[in-house]
Motif scaffolding. Structure first.
Motif, mmCIF file in Angstrom:
data_model
loop_
_atom_site.group_PDB
_atom_site.id
_atom_site.type_symbol
_atom_site.label_atom_id
_atom_site.label_comp_id
_atom_site.label_asym_id
_atom_site.label_seq_id
_atom_site.Cartn_x
_atom_site.Cartn_y
_atom_site.Cartn_z
ATOM 1 N N CYS A 49 46.399 39.074 41.317
ATOM 2 C CA CYS A 49 45.640 39.193 39.830
ATOM 3 C C CYS A 49 46.161 39.281 38.755
ATOM 4 O O CYS A 49 45.594 39.990 38.105
ATOM 5 C CB CYS A 49 45.169 40.658 40.370
ATOM 6 S SG CYS A 49 44.192 41.052 42.310
ATOM 7 N N ARG A 50 47.782 38.839 38.727
ATOM 8 C CA ARG A 50 48.201 38.302 37.679
ATOM 9 C C ARG A 50 47.707 40.156 36.521
ATOM 10 O O ARG A 50 47.661 40.457 35.181
ATOM 11 C CB ARG A 50 47.491 37.824 36.453
ATOM 12 C CG ARG A 50 48.191 36.673 37.480
ATOM 13 C CD ARG A 50 47.319 35.618 36.344
ATOM 14 N NE ARG A 50 48.150 34.223 36.973
ATOM 15 C CZ ARG A 50 47.780 32.824 37.254
ATOM 16 N NH1 ARG A 50 47.226 32.991 36.242
ATOM 17 N NH2 ARG A 50 48.856 31.445 37.391
ATOM 18 N N LEU A 51 48.225 41.398 37.323
ATOM 19 C CA LEU A 51 48.052 42.415 36.707
ATOM 20 C C LEU A 51 49.124 43.802 35.904
ATOM 21 O O LEU A 51 50.670 43.363 36.979
ATOM 22 C CB LEU A 51 47.475 43.394 37.462
ATOM 23 C CG LEU A 51 45.917 43.219 37.603
ATOM 24 C CD1 LEU A 51 45.438 44.267 38.366
ATOM 25 C CD2 LEU A 51 45.247 43.255 36.399
ATOM 26 N N PRO A 52 49.888 44.106 35.445
ATOM 27 C CA PRO A 52 50.988 44.744 35.520
ATOM 28 C C PRO A 52 51.481 45.864 36.272
ATOM 29 O O PRO A 52 49.814 46.678 37.081
ATOM 30 C CB PRO A 52 50.834 45.616 34.100
ATOM 31 C CG PRO A 52 49.294 45.710 33.105
ATOM 32 C CD PRO A 52 49.049 44.587 34.333
ATOM 33 N N ILE A 53 52.426 46.162 37.084
ATOM 34 C CA ILE A 53 52.297 47.142 38.155
ATOM 35 C C ILE A 53 53.308 47.913 37.159
ATOM 36 O O ILE A 53 54.043 48.116 36.856
ATOM 37 C CB ILE A 53 53.160 46.904 39.028
ATOM 38 C CG1 ILE A 53 53.175 47.846 40.181
ATOM 39 C CG2 ILE A 53 54.643 45.993 38.733
ATOM 40 C CD1 ILE A 53 53.647 47.737 41.859
ATOM 41 N N VAL A 54 52.523 49.529 37.375
ATOM 42 C CA VAL A 54 53.666 50.510 36.089
ATOM 43 C C VAL A 54 54.066 51.190 37.337
ATOM 44 O O VAL A 54 53.791 51.918 38.236
ATOM 45 C CB VAL A 54 52.205 51.457 35.713
ATOM 46 C CG1 VAL A 54 52.802 52.915 34.907
ATOM 47 C CG2 VAL A 54 51.531 50.283 34.551
#
Length: 156
Positions: A49-54
């Motif tokens: 999803c092209r999201l940052p993983i934190v």
């Protein structure tokens, strides 16, 4: 004559979290398995999803396996089991500043930052609840409004 839009023509805003995080496992469990299933799920979803993983949470205590415990025992075991990784919360703060403080006619509006919390299995919800409370408390102390959404691979 009025024209009604078909469901395909109706446009809803697409929900998109600002970041993805996951339930951490203890160092003992990590050594036993060799990996964290929730982290792997979160990484795959975040990449797709092209999201940052934190890396937002850290486990404070090594809780024993939950699978043989009652609901009440699980809830009690999870109390204070998680805390916030300060580096992860710093990234959430940056994401919030960049994306979630839109200005409208020169005035700032605090829109909650949406975080997707991933776990591998849902049984009683006590783990996700404990993680969510840690995130909400950290957001409150930093004056960052937070909305938490959860996703699990399976329900037991």
């Amino acid at each position: 004559m009025a024209h009604l839009a078909t469901p395909a023509q109706q446009t809803k805003p697409q929900w998109r979290p600002a970041a993805v995080t996951y339930v951490p496992v203890s160092s003992e469990r990590l050594a036993e398995r060799g990996f964290n299933q929730a982290e792997r799920l979160a990484a795959g979803l975040a990449t797709a999803c092209r999201l940052p993983i934190v890396d937002l949470l850290q486990r404070q205590i090594n809780t024993t396996k939950q699978s043989f415990k009652s609901r009440g025992e699980r809830i009690e075991t999870m109390k204070n089991a998680f805390s916030i990784n300060p580096d992860g919360m710093h990234l959430v703060k940056e994401l919030y500043r960049e994306s979630y403080l839109p200005t409208q006619k020169g005035m700032s509006q605090a829109k909650p930052i949406q975080i997707l919390l991933i776990d591998d299995i849902y049984t009683t919800g006590s783990t996700l609840d404990a993680c969510g409370q840690a995130i909400l408390n950290a957001g409150f102390s930093m004056e960052i409004p937070v909305e938490i959404y959860t996703l699990t691979l399976a329900r037991s």
